[in-house]
Design an enzyme around this catalytic site. Structure first.
Site, PDB file in Angstrom:
ATOM      1  N   ASP A   9       0.878  -1.155   0.000  1.00 54.77           N
ATOM      2  CA  ASP A   9       0.000   0.000   0.000  1.00 54.77           C
ATOM      3  C   ASP A   9       0.931   1.225   0.000  1.00 54.77           C
ATOM      4  O   ASP A   9       2.087   1.122   0.415  1.00 54.77           O
ATOM      5  CB  ASP A   9      -0.874  -0.044   1.252  1.00 54.77           C
ATOM      6  CG  ASP A   9      -1.689   1.207   1.420  1.00 54.77           C
ATOM      7  OD1 ASP A   9      -2.322   1.632   0.448  1.00 54.77           O
ATOM      8  OD2 ASP A   9      -1.689   1.770   2.525  1.00 54.77           O
ATOM      9  N   ASP A  11      -0.064   5.120   0.702  1.00 59.86           N
ATOM     10  CA  ASP A  11      -0.314   6.098   1.769  1.00 59.86           C
ATOM     11  C   ASP A  11      -0.412   5.403   3.122  1.00 59.86           C
ATOM     12  O   ASP A  11      -1.236   4.518   3.307  1.00 59.86           O
ATOM     13  CB  ASP A  11      -1.632   6.837   1.509  1.00 59.86           C
ATOM     14  CG  ASP A  11      -1.500   7.833   0.369  1.00 59.86           C
ATOM     15  OD1 ASP A  11      -0.383   8.308   0.139  1.00 59.86           O
ATOM     16  OD2 ASP A  11      -2.519   8.130  -0.272  1.00 59.86           O
TER      17      ASP A  11
HETATM   18  P1  B16 Z   1      -6.820   9.798  -4.512  1.00 57.66           P
HETATM   19  P2  B16 Z   1      -3.721   4.086  -0.343  1.00 57.66           P
HETATM   20  C1  B16 Z   1      -5.627   5.957  -0.522  1.00 57.66           C
HETATM   21  O1  B16 Z   1      -4.326   5.529  -0.766  1.00 57.66           O
HETATM   22  C2  B16 Z   1      -5.662   6.904   0.665  1.00 57.66           C
HETATM   23  O2  B16 Z   1      -5.317   6.220   1.860  1.00 57.66           O
HETATM   24  C3  B16 Z   1      -7.058   7.453   0.813  1.00 57.66           C
HETATM   25  O3  B16 Z   1      -7.120   8.357   1.906  1.00 57.66           O
HETATM   26  C4  B16 Z   1      -7.458   8.166  -0.489  1.00 57.66           C
HETATM   27  O4  B16 Z   1      -8.793   8.672  -0.405  1.00 57.66           O
HETATM   28  C5  B16 Z   1      -7.354   7.173  -1.643  1.00 57.66           C
HETATM   29  O5  B16 Z   1      -6.035   6.661  -1.689  1.00 57.66           O
HETATM   30  C6  B16 Z   1      -7.695   7.800  -2.984  1.00 57.66           C
HETATM   31  O6  B16 Z   1      -6.723   8.769  -3.281  1.00 57.66           O
HETATM   32  O7  B16 Z   1      -7.858  10.808  -4.184  1.00 57.66           O
HETATM   33  O8  B16 Z   1      -5.422  10.346  -4.582  1.00 57.66           O
HETATM   34  O9  B16 Z   1      -7.173   8.980  -5.735  1.00 57.66           O
HETATM   35  O10 B16 Z   1      -3.682   4.056   1.166  1.00 57.66           O
HETATM   36  O11 B16 Z   1      -4.630   3.028  -0.941  1.00 57.66           O
HETATM   37  O12 B16 Z   1      -2.360   4.140  -0.969  1.00 57.66           O
HETATM   38 MG    MG Z   2      -2.970   3.192   3.219  1.00 62.14          MG
END
Ligand code: B16
Ligand code: MG
Length: 213
Positions: A9, A11
């Site tokens: 993953d 974030d």
């Molecule tokens: P975006 P991950 C996720 O990343 C984030 O944790 C989440 O907070 C966010 O809403 C989602 O990506 C979508 O992100 O708006 O940049 O497309 O933890 O799956 O790496």
């Molecule tokens: Mg994450």
């Protein structure tokens, strides 16, 4: 089945963009007069952009919003978020993360990204991590977001491996669910260590080297 691939993953595992998500959603929420705080922000971890917006709108009491209005709100948030992302540099990734990824590659593991984010490739570029990975599966190649296993199944396909040959490193409960429901090993870090479905728990990122030998 022996683990041959490790899917990360992004974030909350390799980089920490929580604060940027928070600031961008907060500005959007303030714009439509809806209450938003850090506790609600924690519920957005690993959740797709549109699903995050729906969670924020649980508190919305203004005039009804059309799908088009919602798309505009999500777009506004993303514009603000991307501006924050431009501040990221290679210094936003620790030496511990870089050294561990390098060592896992040296040991013969295939490495992939499995992120819900549509900004994943941009972030990886900003922090200079792209070259560490054999494949990237992100919000641009899926239709269902975590806890659905799709993003990780795709990552295993991109690596040419069976799901059972892959382990997933996750900080979100929804991400551990996605890994387990997809037939993969679930390795928890951060918040997710509290989750009983995880197969392994990391105190620190380099603990991976004790699991994947
Ligand atoms: P975006 P991950 C996720 O990343 C984030 O944790 C989440 O907070 C966010 O809403 C989602 O990506 C979508 O992100 O708006 O940049 O497309 O933890 O799956 O790496
Ligand atoms: Mg994450």
């Amino acid at each position: 089945m022996a683990t041959k691939g490790i899917i990360f993953d992004l974030d909350g595992v390799l980089v920490f963009t929580d604060r940027y998500h928070y600031l961008a959603w907060k500005e959007m929420a303030d714009g439509i007069g809806v209450y938003f705080d850090e506790i609600i922000n924690n519920r957005l971890r690993g959740v797709s952009r549109m699903a995050s917006l729906e969670i924020i709108l649980e508190r919305y009491e203004g005039a009804p919003l059309s799908d088009e209005d919602k798309a505009k709100l999500a777009e506004k948030k993303n514009g603000l978020y991307v501006e924050y992302l431009k501040e990221m540099t290679p210094a936003d990734v620790t030496d511990e993360v870089r050294d561990t990824l390098r060592e896992l590659r040296k040991r013969g593991y295939k490495l992939a990204i499995g992120s819900s984010s549509k900004n994943a490739k941009f972030i990886l570029g900003r922090v200079d991590l792209t070259s560490y990975f054999d494949a990237i599966s992100d919000g641009t190649n899926i239709v269902r977001s975590k806890p659905d296993p799709e993003v990780f199944i795709k990552a295993s396909e991109f690596l040419g491996l069976e799901p059972g040959e892959c382990a997933v490193i996750e900080d979100a409960f929804a991400g551990i669910d996605a890994a387990k429901d997809g037939g993969m090993t679930g390795v928890a870090i951060g918040d997710a260590v509290k989750y009983e479905r995880a197969d392994y728990r990391l105190n620190t990122f380099s603990d991976l080297l004790g699991i994947f030998r």
